[in-house]
Design an enzyme around this catalytic site. Structure first.
Site, PDB file in Angstrom:
ATOM      1  N   GLY A 101      -4.874   7.934   5.178  1.00 12.61           N
ATOM      2  CA  GLY A 101      -4.011   8.864   5.906  1.00 12.61           C
ATOM      3  C   GLY A 101      -2.731   9.175   5.138  1.00 12.61           C
TER       4      GLY A 101
ATOM      5  N   ASP B  65       2.323  -0.689  12.044  1.00  9.71           N
ATOM      6  CA  ASP B  65       1.001  -1.184  11.656  1.00  9.71           C
ATOM      7  C   ASP B  65       0.754  -2.626  12.113  1.00  9.71           C
ATOM      8  OD1 ASP B  65       0.396   1.249  10.478  1.00  9.71           O
ATOM      9  OD2 ASP B  65       1.244   0.657   8.556  1.00  9.71           O
TER      10      ASP B  65
ATOM     11  N   SER C  10       7.677   9.870  11.755  1.00 10.48           N
ATOM     12  CA  SER C  10       6.576   9.566  10.849  1.00 10.48           C
ATOM     13  C   SER C  10       7.054   9.618   9.409  1.00 10.48           C
ATOM     14  CB  SER C  10       5.435  10.573  11.055  1.00 10.48           C
ATOM     15  OG  SER C  10       4.579  10.555   9.928  1.00 10.48           O
TER      16      SER C  10
ATOM     17  N   GLN D 182       5.179   9.451   6.930  1.00 10.55           N
ATOM     18  CA  GLN D 182       4.250  10.270   6.142  1.00 10.55           C
ATOM     19  C   GLN D 182       4.684  11.730   6.165  1.00 10.55           C
ATOM     20  OE1 GLN D 182       0.339   9.447   7.718  1.00 10.55           O
ATOM     21  NE2 GLN D 182       0.252   7.430   6.772  1.00 10.55           N
TER      22      GLN D 182
ATOM     23  N   LYS E  14       0.833  -1.210   0.000  1.00  7.37           N
ATOM     24  CA  LYS E  14       0.000   0.000   0.000  1.00  7.37           C
ATOM     25  C   LYS E  14       0.863   1.254   0.000  1.00  7.37           C
ATOM     26  CE  LYS E  14      -2.746   0.935   3.730  1.00  7.37           C
ATOM     27  NZ  LYS E  14      -2.536   2.324   4.191  1.00  7.37           N
ATOM     28  N   SER E  15       1.848   1.310   0.865  1.00  7.25           N
ATOM     29  CA  SER E  15       2.709   2.505   0.950  1.00  7.25           C
ATOM     30  C   SER E  15       3.387   2.782  -0.385  1.00  7.25           C
ATOM     31  CB  SER E  15       3.816   2.290   1.987  1.00  7.25           C
ATOM     32  OG  SER E  15       3.306   2.364   3.271  1.00  7.25           O
TER      33      SER E  15
ATOM     34  N   LYS F 116      -4.107   6.606  14.695  1.00  2.26           N
ATOM     35  CA  LYS F 116      -4.205   5.849  13.433  1.00  2.26           C
ATOM     36  C   LYS F 116      -5.675   5.833  12.974  1.00  2.26           C
ATOM     37  CE  LYS F 116       0.070   4.988  12.883  1.00  2.26           C
ATOM     38  NZ  LYS F 116       0.752   5.688  11.800  1.00  2.26           N
TER      39      LYS F 116
END
Ligand code: S3P
Length: 462
Positions: free
Chosen positions: A91, A316, A164, A166, A19-20, A343
């Site tokens: 997110g 995760d 993080s 992200q 997914k990332s 999350k």
């Protein structure tokens, strides 16, 4: 949906695409001037939101059978959409996309999403983007909807307050079109897919310990990306294989970038049986995303302690560490994981209350949880709370429990792993038959030769 105790899972399966990496490939594709071919893009709710978003910004996306092709607008030419961009439940999209949008001079963009997205903090990206020169507004100064007004950006040096990937990625994407160089420091290392993909795209990017520096670019030269299997999705199958007596599984084509294999290292420390050729840290930034097959077998576990610096590498998968802890001998403690509170749901509350309802002896702490291993779980009912990873944890708990588990809201697994229930069912159904299908060609590093199977379906029945 009810998950009955299983007699043992066996067979061979490919992990769903990462997914990332899928999010990043679609975003970089949209930022590139030449078409980018993405092989094994993840078709799940979150990554579909990313395709919809880049289309709204002017990219063309062609979905073919085995790949997608993204024809981007170039680094500085995103189109201003007619209305808000809907990030759904994603997110990663919410945090990464504003990095690109911040550099679109004179254009405005609004990002919004579902109920869970509206509880996810964005002040962590607003702060560095403002320092670079963009105008950012958010509800109550920290929550979506988020408005980004693009500007000519300047490079900055920025120390992240939380580890993080992200937030780090957001700043790195903004840096591509900023004047000068940008350096981002992280308090602890986090997944480095963005850095690897930027290196593959010809960007001048360097790492020195916990700092990454990017020099601005004229364009991205990323022609193709092959998305490996998702280590976080595979983790649910690994946990099922370890917990259900009599299980033996082979999970093919799993991404084993060392910044993603924290869970596998924790499992091994707990004495769980999982064989595979995991990447080791060398200190050097590489473009490659390594893959390996994982060979998993049922076995007894010992409790363990997970500390803050290990948390980003297993962030995760921590709900699964709690689940494994229930079955282990001794205590399992996770510390320094306060990020779990923000999350898709408050995962500390969701894991602790959810597993306690199934018979676990587990306590929440401010920054994690502590589990007393009792050798098993009774079973019962668990609420997914709209969180894909809690739903999948509940399903695995059911297979390994004494009385079965009913998961309320199982459909949310489609956020990251739409075929999850089908895959579990296949592994249970093909018990025995699957053994013949186990032989997987390996190269001299023990890596499975799954490239040859890319023309086949993602899921191979045993
Ligand atoms: C992700 C990073 C992690 C992780 C999320 C995906 C990414 O979030 O929990 O599922 O793709 O960069 P944080 O960076 O906020 O910890």
């Amino acid at each position: 949906m009810r998950f009955e105790p299983a007699r043992g899972l066996s067979g061979e399966l490919r992990a769903p695409p990462d997914k990332s990496i899928s999010h990043r490939a679609a975003l970089l594709g949209a930022m590139a001037s030449e078409p980018v071919r993405i092989e094994r893009y993840l078709h799940a709710a979150d990554t579909t939101s990313t395709l919809d978003a880049v289309r709204a910004l002017g990219a063309l996306v062609e979905v073919r059978e085995e790949e997608i092709v993204v024809r981007g607008t170039g680094l500085r030419e995103a189109r201003e959409p007619d209305g808000p961009i809907d990030v759904g439940n994603a997110g990663t999209l919410l945090r990464l996309l504003p990095g690109w949008l911040a550099a679109q001079e004179g254009r405005s963009f609004t990002l919004d999403g579902d109920e869970s997205i509206r509880r996810r903090p964005v002040d962590r990206i607003a702060k560095p983007l403002r320092q670079m020169g963009a105008e950012i507004t958010a509800r109550d100064a920290r929550l979506p909807p988020l408005e980004v007004r693009g500007a000519r950006l300047r490079g900055i040096s920025y120390e992240l307050e939380v580890a993080s990937a992200q937030v780090k990625s957001c700043v790195l994407l903004a840096a591509l079109a900023a004047d000068g160089a940008t350096t981002v420091g992280e308090p602890a290392r986090s997944r480095d897919h963005t850095e690897r993909m930027l290196l593959a795209a010809g960007v001048a990017i360097h790492r020195h310990g916990r700092h990454v520096t990017v020099v601005n670019a004229d364009e991205l030269l990323l022609h193709s990306v092959r998305v490996p299997g998702d280590a976080s999705s595979a983790a649910f199958l690994v946990a099922a294989g370890i917990l259900v007596p009599g299980s033996r599984l082979l999970i093919g084509d799993v991404g084993v970038n060392w910044t993603r294999t924290g869970f596998l290292r924790i499992v091994r420390r707990m004495q769980g049986i999982v064989l595979g050729d995991l990447e080791e840290e060398t200190g050097e930034l590489v473009a490659e995303e390594p893959v390996s097959d994982l060979d998993v077998a049922h076995g007894a576990l010992e409790g363990t302690e997970v500390e803050a610096e290990e948390v980003p590498f297993a962030i995760d998968e921590l709900p699964l560490v709690a689940l494994l802890g229930c079955f282990a001998e001794g205590d399992t403690v996770v510390r320094g994981a306060q990020e779990l509170r923000v999350k898709e749901s408050d995962r500390i509350a969701g894991v602790v209350e959810g597993l306690r309802g199934l018979g676990a002896e587990i306590e929440a702490t401010g920054d994690g949880f502590a589990v007393r291993g009792t050798g098993g779980l009774r079973g019962g009912t668990i609420d997914a709370r709209g969180d894909h990873r809690l739903a999948m944890m509940g399903a695995v708990a059911g297979l390994a429990s004494q009385e079965g588990v009913e998961v309320s809201g199982m459909e949310v697994a489609a956020v990251s792993y739409p075929a999850f229930v089908e895959d579990l069912t296949t592994l249970a159904r093909h018990r025995g038959l699957a053994r013949a299908g186990w032989a997987v060609d390996r190269d001299e590093h023990g890596r499975g030769a799954h490239e040859a199977s890319s023309a086949r379906s993602d899921r191979k029945p045993g």
